[in-house]
Design a protein around this motif. Structure first.
Motif, PDB file in Angstrom:
ATOM      1  N   SER A  58      41.883   8.204  64.775  1.00  0.00           N
ATOM      2  CA  SER A  58      40.896   8.538  65.805  1.00  0.00           C
ATOM      3  C   SER A  58      40.691  10.046  65.869  1.00  0.00           C
ATOM      4  O   SER A  58      39.568  10.523  66.045  1.00  0.00           O
ATOM      5  CB  SER A  58      41.363   8.038  67.176  1.00  0.00           C
ATOM      6  N   LEU A 110      42.123  -1.789  61.787  1.00  0.00           N
ATOM      7  CA  LEU A 110      43.202  -1.278  60.942  1.00  0.00           C
ATOM      8  C   LEU A 110      44.066  -2.440  60.458  1.00  0.00           C
ATOM      9  O   LEU A 110      44.452  -2.501  59.282  1.00  0.00           O
ATOM     10  CB  LEU A 110      44.037  -0.263  61.736  1.00  0.00           C
ATOM     11  N   VAL A 152      46.571   4.715  64.509  1.00  0.00           N
ATOM     12  CA  VAL A 152      45.264   4.692  65.180  1.00  0.00           C
ATOM     13  C   VAL A 152      44.993   6.041  65.837  1.00  0.00           C
ATOM     14  O   VAL A 152      43.872   6.561  65.775  1.00  0.00           O
ATOM     15  CB  VAL A 152      45.188   3.542  66.206  1.00  0.00           C
ATOM     16  N   ALA A 186      39.961   3.597  62.798  1.00  0.00           N
ATOM     17  CA  ALA A 186      40.572   4.093  64.039  1.00  0.00           C
ATOM     18  C   ALA A 186      40.468   3.063  65.155  1.00  0.00           C
ATOM     19  O   ALA A 186      39.999   3.361  66.249  1.00  0.00           O
ATOM     20  CB  ALA A 186      39.913   5.404  64.450  1.00  0.00           C
ATOM     21  N   HIS A 187      40.909   1.859  64.878  1.00  0.00           N
ATOM     22  CA  HIS A 187      40.799   0.757  65.837  1.00  0.00           C
ATOM     23  C   HIS A 187      41.884  -0.251  65.449  1.00  0.00           C
ATOM     24  O   HIS A 187      41.940  -0.655  64.287  1.00  0.00           O
ATOM     25  CB  HIS A 187      39.389   0.163  65.703  1.00  0.00           C
ATOM     26  N   PRO A 188      42.724  -0.629  66.379  1.00  0.00           N
ATOM     27  CA  PRO A 188      43.879  -1.466  66.026  1.00  0.00           C
ATOM     28  C   PRO A 188      43.472  -2.740  65.276  1.00  0.00           C
ATOM     29  O   PRO A 188      44.078  -3.072  64.257  1.00  0.00           O
ATOM     30  CB  PRO A 188      44.491  -1.814  67.386  1.00  0.00           C
TER      31      PRO A 188
END
Lengths: 116, 116
Positions: free
Chosen positions: A11, B19, A7, B14-16
């Motif tokens: 990001s 993802l 992540v 980009a986010h748990p």
DNA sequence: TCCATATTTCTATAATTCCAGAAATATAGA
DNA sequence: TCTATATTTCTGGAATTATAGAAATATGGA
């Protein structure tokens, strides 16, 4: 690679300025580029550039070294490779034919890629 | 692929939670999974799940189809492949040996990957 | 039609990220 | 030491994103 690391890396790349920097570093190769030149090429203010480079470095995607007054940044290809492997882990639960479009070097065996 | 599309895809990943969903879909293969099952597996509220699936779909990384009362989502491997190619474009400016760790199928030629 | 299931949309608040200006730090050379 | 160059750090406000609850929509079956 942990999900947290993935992540962080994603990001870091999910930003036009940083993505531009990273791709520039990928193109530049292992010698890297001084921060100042990156800023000039990408049209970024020094402070913005610095914090974006720090974010890429923190995420493990870039590595820096000092050379005189300049600080040279380069892409970390291994980190990128780990990220891609993480994204595609256990792809298709064992149906190689379908997941074919994406492959990491580890899976490619003795292949000789045309470029890179 | 345009930089804008790449940023959208990377932001989506980009986010748990997202993802996790995406990797689950990658593992699940082309048949995909119903939203409800994804929610159960990932421990996500229906509304949160729905908006996260929408973000993945909007970014082109997931595709949905209705099947009765369920909506089935699957990963879009081609979109993923395009993204990886974009990230590694002109890697090392022509030093294949160095960029080796990362390779896309397009570059791999007639390789037969061990898995996916 | 009525009801249950599956999913999405709306809304408001909380949290995070982004950016520019100003100041600080590090190095090289006169 | 003094000055110029290169880069980073600090700061505050603006913009974006995340999340949960509640309500709405869509489908299948009684």
């Amino acid at each position: 690679m942990e999900q947290t690391d993935a992540v962080a890396a994603l990001s870091a790349l999910a930003h036009p300025g940083r993505l531009g920097i990273f791709r520039r570093l990928v193109k530049a190769g292992p010698e890297g580029l001084p921060a100042g030149e990156i800023g000039r090429l990408e049209g970024m203010l020094a402070n913005t550039l610095s914090s974006n480079l720090a974010i890429l470095a923190q995420a493990g995607l870039a590595v820096s070294r000092r050379d005189g007054r300049s600080i040279i940044y380069r892409a970390d290809y291994e980190a990128m490779s780990s990220l891609l492997a993480f994204l595609m882990e256990d792809c298709c639960g064992g149906e190689p034919a379908i997941c074919g479009p994406v492959v990491t070097r580890a899976d490619a065996g003795a292949c000789a890629p045309r470029r890179c």
